[in-house]
Design an enzyme around this catalytic site. Structure first.
Site, short mmCIF file in Angstrom:
data_model
loop_
_atom_site.label_atom_id
_atom_site.label_comp_id
_atom_site.label_asym_id
_atom_site.label_seq_id
_atom_site.Cartn_x
_atom_site.Cartn_y
_atom_site.Cartn_z
N ASN A 167 0.80 -1.23 0.00
CA ASN A 167 0.00 0.00 0.00
C ASN A 167 0.84 1.28 0.00
O ASN A 167 0.40 2.32 -0.47
CB ASN A 167 -1.01 0.00 1.15
CG ASN A 167 -0.35 -0.19 2.50
OD1 ASN A 167 0.79 -0.63 2.62
ND2 ASN A 167 -1.08 0.13 3.56
N THR A 246 0.51 -13.02 8.55
CA THR A 246 1.90 -13.07 8.07
C THR A 246 2.85 -12.60 9.16
O THR A 246 3.95 -13.15 9.32
CB THR A 246 2.06 -12.21 6.81
OG1 THR A 246 1.12 -12.64 5.83
CG2 THR A 246 3.46 -12.35 6.24
N GLU A 264 4.52 -4.09 12.09
CA GLU A 264 3.45 -3.10 11.95
C GLU A 264 2.35 -3.81 11.16
O GLU A 264 2.45 -3.99 9.96
CB GLU A 264 3.98 -1.86 11.23
CG GLU A 264 3.08 -0.64 11.40
CD GLU A 264 2.02 -0.56 10.33
OE1 GLU A 264 0.89 -1.05 10.59
OE2 GLU A 264 2.29 -0.03 9.25
N CYS A 298 -3.63 0.56 6.84
CA CYS A 298 -3.79 -0.27 8.04
C CYS A 298 -4.37 0.50 9.22
O CYS A 298 -5.06 -0.06 10.06
CB CYS A 298 -2.45 -0.91 8.42
SG CYS A 298 -1.10 0.28 8.49
N GLU A 401 -10.91 -6.69 9.24
CA GLU A 401 -10.27 -5.65 8.44
C GLU A 401 -10.58 -5.89 6.97
O GLU A 401 -10.21 -6.91 6.40
CB GLU A 401 -8.76 -5.66 8.67
CG GLU A 401 -8.05 -4.53 7.96
CD GLU A 401 -6.56 -4.49 8.26
OE1 GLU A 401 -5.99 -3.38 8.27
OE2 GLU A 401 -5.95 -5.55 8.47
N GLU A 478 7.76 2.60 14.38
CA GLU A 478 8.46 3.21 13.26
C GLU A 478 8.35 4.71 13.42
O GLU A 478 7.37 5.23 13.96
CB GLU A 478 7.85 2.75 11.93
CG GLU A 478 7.93 1.24 11.78
CD GLU A 478 7.81 0.75 10.35
OE1 GLU A 478 8.85 0.48 9.74
OE2 GLU A 478 6.67 0.62 9.89
#
Length: 504
Positions: A167, A246, A264, A298, A401, A478
């Site tokens: 994304n 994942t 993340e 996200c 989601e 991050e």
């Protein structure tokens, strides 16, 4: 489109075709050493083949990691000021090539050129920010009895593996590499196989800026390539952006070597709109919280809780504004919503809308496949942005989601009630609140179980502040100063200035 790289040629059909290799290490773009089947990569706007991906196997990954290890030996011995100089030059090159990078990001990802430009600038700012921190890394001196003392050293980890999402391909590559390089590490980066193009451009930029050869390398591929990276004995840390399932697998693989991870992951974030909100700003916030990058974000606030007293007015206005969103060619300045990233993903998002209708939600607008009038775009992956009303907490659209342009609106009555409902999720990436009552705003934020909270705005991610989640939305952060701790390790040194006091 004007400004695309020389390696790209515009076909008579209007589509783009990339012919150069997409792997990069040891100073150049490389083809795979192994005879593996190539995979088609599609341009979301047209549905046509954009390029062919050569997945990296064990030999390729090993070569890339070994080259990165060699670069680490040189880079880690440089002073912070020396590293900063090269990073600043990389940021300057990004600025000079920003339109070219943004257009390639749009072609590869499908998002609007307007958003892609913002993403490229975020990448530039991130590299500049960590260049500024590179020379500030320092330990601590602790005075001990008898003149003895201890000190700490903040040292790099070694070769870091970065695994990106589709994304924000270029921005994520920068967000992961900048703090890693500032701390003295090297990085081998694996983009998503859906969006392989622009991370290689970043590798070339670091090289042109004067970084040691293979300081930032790119290996392409899917799950197998990522697994090879995670398991490689010379990889010291793994940083991943993507889905929760994942992320769990990556954490499990990294645990075999007791490697630190930054994860993340996904979100199902709540946006709380109280009755005293500035309605204009709340509407803008809800649209930004749901429709940026075709809803493929996200941190999006996809569970919009609106106080019952203002719900009718909010619904009327949010539907009107959603219906006005310009959908179409993402390279056009007027476009505000481009194409979703792939055909399977588009089908998945549309299936969530169908499921919501079956479970009793009302489609107030959108939620259908969109076919642009331009014949060159008719094979693209477009849909109309969707607003769902009459939603309840138990519905699939509210619990899972969707990762597409689908806004689920729920009603609430009390602060206590909406907080309980907002926190009733396994994820906790972001949350937002709109209210004129600042005491309420801070009180609500204190109780929201989310790593990034917004008051009277949403999806603001300046590189100076940390970004990351609670619960199953991830580990680590991050951006911001704290990220230095996730790309370095602390060594304590004790210095005895007297005699050894022994019991033996």
């Amino acid at each position: 489109a004007p400004g695309v790289p020389a390696a790209v040629r515009r076909m008579s059909s209007g589509s783009v075709h990339i012919t150069v290799p997409l792997n990069f290490w040891a100073g150049e773009r490389r083809t795979s050493h192994e005879k593996r089947d190539k995979e088609n990569v599609y341009e979301p706007a047209t549905g046509r083949v954009l390029c062919q991906l050569e997945p990296c196997g064990a030999v390729d990954v090993d070569q890339a990691v070994k080259a990165a290890k060699s670069a680490f030996g040189q880079w880690s011995k440089m002073s912070g000021m020396e590293r900063a100089r090269i990073m600043i030059e990389a940021a300057n090159i990004i600025e000079s090539r920003s339109e070219e990078i943004a257009q390639m990001e749009t072609v590869n990802n499908g998002k609007s050129i307007t958003e892609a430009r913002l993403d490229v600038d975020s990448a530039r700012q991130c590299i500049l920010y960590y260049a500024g921190l590179a020379a500030t890394l320092a330990g601590q001196h602790v005075q001990l009895p008898g003149g003895s003392f201890a000190y700490t050293r903040r040292e790099p980890l070694g070769v870091c593996a970065g695994i990106g999402a589709w994304n924000y391909p270029f921005q994520i590559a920068a967000w992961k590499s900048a703090p890693a390089l500032a701390c003295g590490n090297s990085m081998v980066f694996k983009p998503s196989p859906l969006t392989p193009v622009t991370a290689v451009m970043l590798a070339e930029i670091y090289a042109k800026a004067g970084a040691p050869e293979s300081l930032f390398s790119v290996v392409q591929g899917g799950q197998e390539t990522g697994s090879l990276l995670c398991h490689h004995h010379d990889v010291a840390k793994v940083s991943f952006t993507g889905s929760v399932p994942t992320g769990k697998r990556i954490m499990e693989m990294a645990s075999k070597g007791v490697k630190p991870v930054t994860l993340e992951l996904g979100g199902k974030s709540p946006l709380l709109i109280f009755q005293d909100s500035d309605l204009e700003n709340a509407l803008r916030g809800a649209l930004v919280a749901n429709f940026l990058s075709q809803g493929q974000v996200c941190s999006n606030g996809t569970r919009v809780f609106v106080h019952k007293d203002i719900l009718p007015k909010f619904l009327k206005e949010v539907v009107k504004r959603t219906q006005r969103i310009e959908i179409g060619d993402p390279l056009l300045e007027s476009t505000r919503m481009g194409a979703l990233v792939s055909r399977p993903h588009l089908d998945k998002v549309l299936s969530y809308v169908d499921q919501a209708k079956k479970e009793g939600a009302t489609v107030l607008c959108g939620g259908e496949q969109f076919v642009p009038s331009d014949p060159k775009l008719r094979g693209g992956y477009y849909m109309t942005p969707c607003v769902l009303g009459d939603c309840t907490d138990e519905m699939t659209c509210v619990k899972e989601e969707i990762f597409g342009p689908v806004m689920s609106i729920l009603s609430f009555e009390t602060e206590e009630e909406v907080l309980q409902r907002a926190n009733d999720t396994t994820m906790g990436l972001a949350a937002g609140v709109f209210t004129r009552d600042l005491r309420r705003a801070h009180r609500v934020v204190e109780h929201l179980k989310a790593g990034s909270c917004f008051i009277n705005n949403y999806n603001i991610t300046p590189v100076e502040v940390p970004f990351g989640g609670f619960k199953m939305s991830g580990i680590g952060r991050e951006n911001g100063q704290v990220t230095i701790e996730y790309y370095s390790q602390l060594k304590t040194v004790f210095v005895e200035m007297g005699d050894v006091d022994s019991l033996f």
